[in-house]
Scaffold this motif. Structure first.
Motif, mmCIF file in Angstrom:
data_model
loop_
_atom_site.group_PDB
_atom_site.id
_atom_site.type_symbol
_atom_site.label_atom_id
_atom_site.label_comp_id
_atom_site.label_asym_id
_atom_site.label_seq_id
_atom_site.Cartn_x
_atom_site.Cartn_y
_atom_site.Cartn_z
ATOM 1 N N GLY A 131 19.691 -36.919 -8.844
ATOM 2 C CA GLY A 131 18.818 -37.417 -9.912
ATOM 3 C C GLY A 131 17.347 -37.274 -9.555
ATOM 4 N N TRP A 132 16.556 -38.290 -9.886
ATOM 5 C CA TRP A 132 15.111 -38.205 -9.640
ATOM 6 C C TRP A 132 14.763 -38.264 -8.158
ATOM 7 C CZ3 TRP A 132 12.485 -35.763 -12.881
ATOM 8 C CH2 TRP A 132 12.775 -35.811 -14.237
ATOM 9 N N GLU A 133 15.724 -38.536 -7.309
ATOM 10 C CA GLU A 133 15.434 -38.502 -5.870
ATOM 11 C C GLU A 133 15.427 -37.070 -5.339
ATOM 12 O OE1 GLU A 133 17.134 -41.893 -3.474
ATOM 13 O OE2 GLU A 133 18.318 -42.044 -5.300
ATOM 14 N N SER A 134 15.863 -36.143 -6.167
ATOM 15 C CA SER A 134 15.961 -34.757 -5.720
ATOM 16 C C SER A 134 14.886 -33.901 -6.383
ATOM 17 C CB SER A 134 17.346 -34.212 -6.081
ATOM 18 O OG SER A 134 17.322 -32.803 -6.057
ATOM 19 N N ARG A 135 14.295 -33.042 -5.620
ATOM 20 C CA ARG A 135 13.307 -32.121 -6.185
ATOM 21 C C ARG A 135 13.948 -31.088 -7.103
ATOM 22 N NH1 ARG A 135 7.821 -31.850 -3.867
ATOM 23 N NH2 ARG A 135 7.606 -33.794 -2.721
ATOM 24 N N GLU A 136 15.249 -30.926 -7.011
ATOM 25 C CA GLU A 136 15.931 -30.015 -7.951
ATOM 26 C C GLU A 136 15.789 -30.510 -9.385
ATOM 27 O OE1 GLU A 136 19.872 -28.326 -7.153
ATOM 28 O OE2 GLU A 136 19.655 -29.224 -5.159
ATOM 29 N N THR A 137 15.727 -31.835 -9.534
ATOM 30 C CA THR A 137 15.565 -32.403 -10.881
ATOM 31 C C THR A 137 14.171 -32.078 -11.427
ATOM 32 O OG1 THR A 137 17.183 -34.093 -10.399
ATOM 33 C CG2 THR A 137 15.717 -34.563 -12.227
ATOM 34 N N VAL A 138 13.193 -32.010 -10.540
ATOM 35 C CA VAL A 138 11.843 -31.632 -10.969
ATOM 36 C C VAL A 138 11.883 -30.212 -11.548
ATOM 37 C CG1 VAL A 138 9.462 -31.229 -10.216
ATOM 38 C CG2 VAL A 138 10.789 -33.123 -9.226
ATOM 39 N N ASP A 139 12.529 -29.313 -10.840
ATOM 40 C CA ASP A 139 12.636 -27.921 -11.327
ATOM 41 C C ASP A 139 13.394 -27.884 -12.652
ATOM 42 O OD1 ASP A 139 11.431 -27.065 -8.998
ATOM 43 O OD2 ASP A 139 13.338 -26.701 -7.967
ATOM 44 N N ALA A 140 14.484 -28.634 -12.708
ATOM 45 C CA ALA A 140 15.311 -28.627 -13.922
ATOM 46 C C ALA A 140 14.519 -29.168 -15.107
ATOM 47 C CB ALA A 140 16.579 -29.458 -13.703
ATOM 48 N N PHE A 141 13.718 -30.205 -14.859
ATOM 49 C CA PHE A 141 12.940 -30.776 -15.961
ATOM 50 C C PHE A 141 11.909 -29.774 -16.466
ATOM 51 C CE2 PHE A 141 9.355 -33.100 -17.817
ATOM 52 C CZ PHE A 141 10.020 -33.823 -18.805
ATOM 53 N N ALA A 142 11.243 -29.076 -15.557
ATOM 54 C CA ALA A 142 10.233 -28.099 -15.973
ATOM 55 C C ALA A 142 10.896 -27.009 -16.833
ATOM 56 C CB ALA A 142 9.556 -27.495 -14.751
ATOM 57 N N ASP A 143 12.095 -26.600 -16.459
ATOM 58 C CA ASP A 143 12.798 -25.565 -17.247
ATOM 59 C C ASP A 143 13.234 -26.112 -18.607
ATOM 60 O OD1 ASP A 143 12.436 -23.825 -15.181
ATOM 61 O OD2 ASP A 143 14.476 -24.017 -14.382
#
Ligand code: BGP
Length: 472
Positions: A131-143
């Motif tokens: 979830g928001w603890e992962s930087r992967e979610t940051v990438d996913a949100f930008a996409d």
């Protein structure tokens, strides 16, 4: 004479999980709320948004009511999992089609959409990856944001990235009352940092696509925060200090990164020393600094009186609607929120204090300059009386009228307030309070096929809009 500028927008607001229903229709994936609200003991009497107001199937009827009322704007959120059932990867064409249809219907009636990209319903698939603890979610949100801009950027002028980070992070990671139900301040601060990064990345993409002509040239992007002014419970130095700390934690921490591009320095230092969070990666500070947003959306319901707190360790809130059943809310050793003995309160123990809207907006102006402000939520949660079949919500009319006056006073004092969006257009699901806590202009009769019924406040606001606010 009206106090409101010519272009002032008369809106109303909602959020996907709270109105749409159709939680698994047409390829939608599960969000964290779809899962969480089904766990025993998480919400008031097990209520959830599976059906909500069924706006997904009845949006045309709802938009017709908005048009009848005279709204010039409507604030709603996109359910990430309708577009991207797994949060990223394959796009669900039916979900994209739904929001095109909703936006087209609004535009056909001359109602400007204000789109919130994230109103708390994170894809469960991303939660499973941290979830928001992962930087992967940051990438996913930008996409995900980019997908929304490419699809709807030619149609919508008003965009907001996140709704109330203080609530979904605070309740998700500190009090544990929202998903993912964690109680760990250090994890909260790191997750929150990632939300700010996701916001900055989404603002960056927005501006890039605007340059490419994929987003309207007049479109703007902002951030929606809780506006909760704090006042000291007394003039004792310890209460004044507690107020400063509460303001830092609840306000500056959430406004500074998006309006100044940096955290409040002293508080950041304290958090990193005491909790070891948030940790910055190379480039984070520059990203925040380069992507300050265009406007601020403020959700105003109440103010809080703050006192020094040697004793109270409670973060449970009144979710029953029985006045006086709430306990003092506080973090022991830091501060607590105390009841105003001469205050006026709702049945959920929220202080009704219209002046706080004026004061809060002017405090923002003093700290951040005269940036455009939209009042993106304001409303009274109540169990509305039904008399002879009519919903006679006089208390709501009184609440809204007094807050509109307070908004007019902020405008008169020089604030650039551009729109007012009462919460909410129809009655809808209150996250932890079920359907008994009503906010809408339109009653949803849950015993009669979700029939829509105009409340007394519907007609009152219709007149306010017709007079461009000179009525209040
Ligand atoms: C805000 C949320 C809304 C809405 C509102 C009323 O915090 O952005 O989604 O729910 O508050 O709150 P509640 O439903 O808890 O009364």
């Amino acid at each position: 004479m009206t106090a409101f500028p010519k272009q002032f927008l008369w809106g109303a607001a909602s959020a996907a999980y709270q109105v749409e229903g159709a939680h698994d229709a047409d390829g939608k994936g599960p969000s964290i709320w779809d899962v969480y609200a089904h766990l025993p003991g998480t919400t008031h009497e097990g209520t959830n948004g599976d059906l909500a107001a069924d706006h997904y199937h009845r949006f045309k009827e709802d938009v017709a009511l908005m048009a009848e009322q005279g709204l010039t704007s409507y604030r709603f959120s996109i359910a990430w999992t309708r577009l991207l059932p797994q949060g990223r990867g394959a796009v669900n064409p039916a979900g994209v089609a739904f929001y095109h249809a909703l936006i087209d219907e609004l535009l056909r009636h001359g109602i400007k959409p204000m789109i919130t990209l994230y109103h708390w319903d994170l894809p469960q698939a991303l939660q499973d990856l941290g979830g928001w603890e992962s930087r992967e979610t940051v990438d996913a949100f930008a996409d995900y944001a980019e997908l929304c801009y490419r699809e709807f950027g030619a149609k919508a002028e008003l965009w907001a990235t996140f709704n109330e980070t203080v609530v979904f992070i605070g309740m998700g990671y500190i009090t544990g009352a929202h998903p993912p139900g964690v109680r760990d301040p250090a994890r909260a601060l790191q997750a929150c940092h990632h939300v700010f990064l996701a916001h900055a990345r989404a603002v960056q993409r927005f501006r890039e696509l605007k340059c490419e002509g994929r987003v309207r040239a007049d479109a703007v992007i902002g951030f929606v925060n809780v506006l909760q002014p704090h006042a000291p419970a007394s003039d004792r130095p310890e209460d004044i200090a507690a107020r400063e700390l509460a303001d830092g934690c609840f306000t500056h921490w959430f406004y500074d990164p998006v309006l100044r591009g940096e955290y409040p320095a002293a508080l950041l230092h304290w958090a990193q020393e005491a909790l070891g969070a948030p940790l910055f990666a190379p480039g984070d500070a520059e990203l925040l600094k380069a992507n300050i947003c265009d406007f601020i959306g403020v959700n105003y319901y109440k103010r809080e009186l703050v006192a020094a707190n040697p004793d109270v360790d409670n973060t449970r809130i009144n979710t029953s609607g029985e006045k006086g059943s709430g306990r003092e809310f506080g973090f022991r050793g830091l501060f607590k929120f105390v009841r105003n003995p001469s205050g006026e309160y709702t049945d959920w123990d929220w202080e009704i204090y219209p002046k706080g809207l004026t004061e809060g907006i002017l405090q923002l102006k003093a700290r951040y300059g005269n940036l455009p402000v939209y009042i993106t939520e304001n409303g009274l949660g109540a169990k509305d009386p039904i008399i002879d079949g009519e919903v006679v919500d006089d208390a709501r009319i009184d609440y809204l009228a007094r807050h509109l006056k307070a908004a007019a006073e902020a405008i008169a004092a020089g604030a650039d307030v551009r729109g007012y969006y009462p919460w909410s257009f129809t009655d809808l699901l209150s996250w932890l309070n079920g359907y008994q806590k009503q906010y809408g202009f339109v009653y949803i009769d849950r015993d009669h096929h979700l029939a829509r019924q105009r409340k007394k406040s519907f007609f009152w606001y219709q007149e306010v809009i017709r007079s461009h606010g000179s009525l209040i």
